[in-house]
Design an enzyme around this catalytic site. Structure first.
Site, PDB file in Angstrom:
ATOM      1  N   ILE A  17       1.521   3.492  -5.357  1.00  0.00           N
ATOM      2  CA  ILE A  17       0.724   2.814  -6.377  1.00  0.00           C
ATOM      3  C   ILE A  17      -0.460   2.090  -5.740  1.00  0.00           C
ATOM      4  CG2 ILE A  17       0.738   0.985  -8.119  1.00  0.00           C
ATOM      5  CD1 ILE A  17       3.704   1.744  -8.657  1.00  0.00           C
ATOM      6  N   VAL A  25       1.100  -5.833 -11.295  1.00  0.00           N
ATOM      7  CA  VAL A  25       1.754  -4.681 -11.919  1.00  0.00           C
ATOM      8  C   VAL A  25       3.023  -4.320 -11.153  1.00  0.00           C
ATOM      9  CG1 VAL A  25      -0.324  -3.711 -12.974  1.00  0.00           C
ATOM     10  CG2 VAL A  25       0.272  -3.092 -10.609  1.00  0.00           C
ATOM     11  N   GLY A  26       3.497  -5.265 -10.326  1.00  0.00           N
ATOM     12  CA  GLY A  26       4.698  -5.053  -9.531  1.00  0.00           C
ATOM     13  C   GLY A  26       5.933  -5.554 -10.267  1.00  0.00           C
ATOM     14  N   ARG A  27       6.344  -6.769  -9.944  1.00  0.00           N
ATOM     15  CA  ARG A  27       7.454  -7.439 -10.611  1.00  0.00           C
ATOM     16  C   ARG A  27       7.071  -8.898 -10.828  1.00  0.00           C
ATOM     17  NH1 ARG A  27       8.855  -3.186 -11.881  1.00  0.00           N
ATOM     18  NH2 ARG A  27      10.868  -2.131 -11.644  1.00  0.00           N
ATOM     19  N   HIS A  48       4.667  -5.123 -19.912  1.00  0.00           N
ATOM     20  CA  HIS A  48       5.319  -4.256 -18.920  1.00  0.00           C
ATOM     21  C   HIS A  48       5.175  -2.782 -19.332  1.00  0.00           C
ATOM     22  CE1 HIS A  48       8.712  -4.095 -15.697  1.00  0.00           C
ATOM     23  NE2 HIS A  48       7.892  -3.074 -15.576  1.00  0.00           N
ATOM     24  N   ALA A 100       2.562  -0.741 -17.961  1.00  0.00           N
ATOM     25  CA  ALA A 100       1.659  -0.041 -17.045  1.00  0.00           C
ATOM     26  C   ALA A 100       2.033   1.423 -16.826  1.00  0.00           C
ATOM     27  CB  ALA A 100       1.574  -0.780 -15.710  1.00  0.00           C
ATOM     28  N   LEU A 106       0.842  -1.202   0.000  1.00  0.00           N
ATOM     29  CA  LEU A 106       0.000   0.000   0.000  1.00  0.00           C
ATOM     30  C   LEU A 106       0.874   1.248   0.000  1.00  0.00           C
ATOM     31  CD1 LEU A 106      -3.138   0.336   0.018  1.00  0.00           C
ATOM     32  CD2 LEU A 106      -2.913   1.004   2.411  1.00  0.00           C
ATOM     33  N   GLY A 107       1.780   1.303  -0.982  1.00  0.00           N
ATOM     34  CA  GLY A 107       2.586   2.500  -1.184  1.00  0.00           C
ATOM     35  C   GLY A 107       1.844   3.463  -2.088  1.00  0.00           C
ATOM     36  N   ARG A 110       4.776  -4.459   4.559  1.00  0.00           N
ATOM     37  CA  ARG A 110       5.812  -4.761   5.552  1.00  0.00           C
ATOM     38  C   ARG A 110       5.361  -4.361   6.947  1.00  0.00           C
ATOM     39  NH1 ARG A 110      11.097  -1.900   3.302  1.00  0.00           N
ATOM     40  NH2 ARG A 110       9.502  -0.401   2.662  1.00  0.00           N
ATOM     41  N   GLU A 125      11.262 -11.522 -18.616  1.00  0.00           N
ATOM     42  CA  GLU A 125      10.855 -10.641 -19.722  1.00  0.00           C
ATOM     43  C   GLU A 125      11.968 -10.516 -20.766  1.00  0.00           C
ATOM     44  OE1 GLU A 125       9.750  -6.941 -17.863  1.00  0.00           O
ATOM     45  OE2 GLU A 125       8.093  -7.857 -16.774  1.00  0.00           O
TER      46      GLU A 125
END
Length: 332
Positions: free
Chosen positions: A172, A247-249, A296, A298, A169-170, A192, A278
């Protein structure tokens, strides 16, 4: 008399450009011009001098490094820059930077999450709607001339009322939460640490979040702790109608187990913008109508690139003016 680093006539502050040879400072003239009009951009790959010699000659004077794309920054590389104080990353993800090594040295790191947040969140929501309402698959159905000859197209699923678990929940993740709340979704999250100022239900780990969600949206950083932490166990508790949006890694998910769960019907679908290797994507996903794929892309909008420029220049100017930095990465 001590050696003195040759300065540009304008006495511009020095910034080292750190990039892979295949990555360059964005070619948009406004990006290059704004940087080079205000800073002495040292790019080893633009010099005829060998890289190691160039870096050794300039290292005693380099306080700031700007990294382009996923250019690795290891503890060993940092040792070559003895007076480095700041790394300005032009990406949101930082898995290419040895953050613990930076913090041990007292090196501050900034990233571009704030610049990309809204566009990445838009893409995450778009992927989710596409998966639930089968929009891409319906497009193929119509273009394939199947509508006149087949029965009614399969039903999709409503977005409103879905329990959405946000992983990270940063900047983005917060934008994703804001958008999906407007659709009538119920939001929970894991991160975290619990954010005391956020009135959203918190779960201590991704498995517990999945067990209480219909959808998982992954937008956290890739670290040793988050590598493959979405595995088959998490997918099974998410359930046969559950949807994963990433949409992270790519390596946040065990991709082999994701493929197995999708092919075996153990989860309901996935919307993926990132992958483990990728640009290679598991071929098993290509024939699945409950999976939506994007390359990739986004954060890739003209507006976000302009925002990255302003954020990058803003952080550099703030540093050299002894003012507070924007988008500092926390070491907590």
């Amino acid at each position: 008399m001590a050696d003195k680093e040759p300065q540009q006539p304008e006495e511009l502050p020095i910034v080292l450009v750190h990039r892979l040879p295949s990555f360059k400072i964005p070619s948009d003239p406004s990006f290059r011009d704004q940087l080079r009009s205000q800073f002495h951009m040292l790019d080893p790959h633009e010099s005829p001098e060998p890289y190691d010699s160039f870096l050794a000659r300039h290292a005693p004077f380099i306080r700031v490094l700007m990294t382009i794309g996923p250019s690795p920054i290891s503890a060993e590389f940092l040792e070559r820059l003895p007076v480095l104080e700041l790394i300005v990353a032009t990406s949101a993800g930082l898995n290419h930077i040895d953050l613990p090594a930076c913090w041990r040295r007292g090196i501050v790191v900034t990233n571009a999450s704030l610049a990309f947040a809204e566009d990445v969140a838009d893409c995450a929501v778009g992927l989710l709607i596409d998966v639930l309402r089968r929009i891409s698959a319906a497009d193929r159905f119509v273009r394939g001339r199947l509508w006149p000859v087949k029965e009614n197209y399969p039903l999709g699923f409503k977005l409103g009322g879905k329990r959405v678990g946000i992983v990270g929940l940063g900047s983005i993740g917060s934008e994703v939460a804001k958008r999906l709340s407007a659709f009538g979704c119920t939001i929970a999250y894991t991160a975290r640490n619990k954010k005391q100022s956020v009135p959203i239900p918190f779960y201590a780990n991704v498995r517990d979040l999945a067990a209480n969600s219909d959808v998982l949206v992954l937008c956290c950083a890739l670290t040793k702790e988050t590598y493959h932490f979405v595995n088959k166990d998490v997918m099974v508790v998410l359930g046969k109608e559950g949807v994963i949006i990433n949409v992270g890694r790519g390596s946040l998910i065990n991709e082999k187990e994701l493929v197995q769960c999708l092919v075996g019907g153990e989860i309901g679908g996935a919307g993926l913008d990132v992958y483990e290797n990728e640009p290679n994507v598991p071929k098993e996903l290509f024939g699945l109508d409950n999976v939506v794929l994007s390359p990739h892309s986004a954060p890739a909008t003209p507006e976000s690139f302009e925002a990255v420029l302003q954020l990058t220049v803003g952080n550099l100017k703030a540093f050299f003016s002894n003012k507070p930095l924007v988008s500092v990465v926390s070491n907590e």
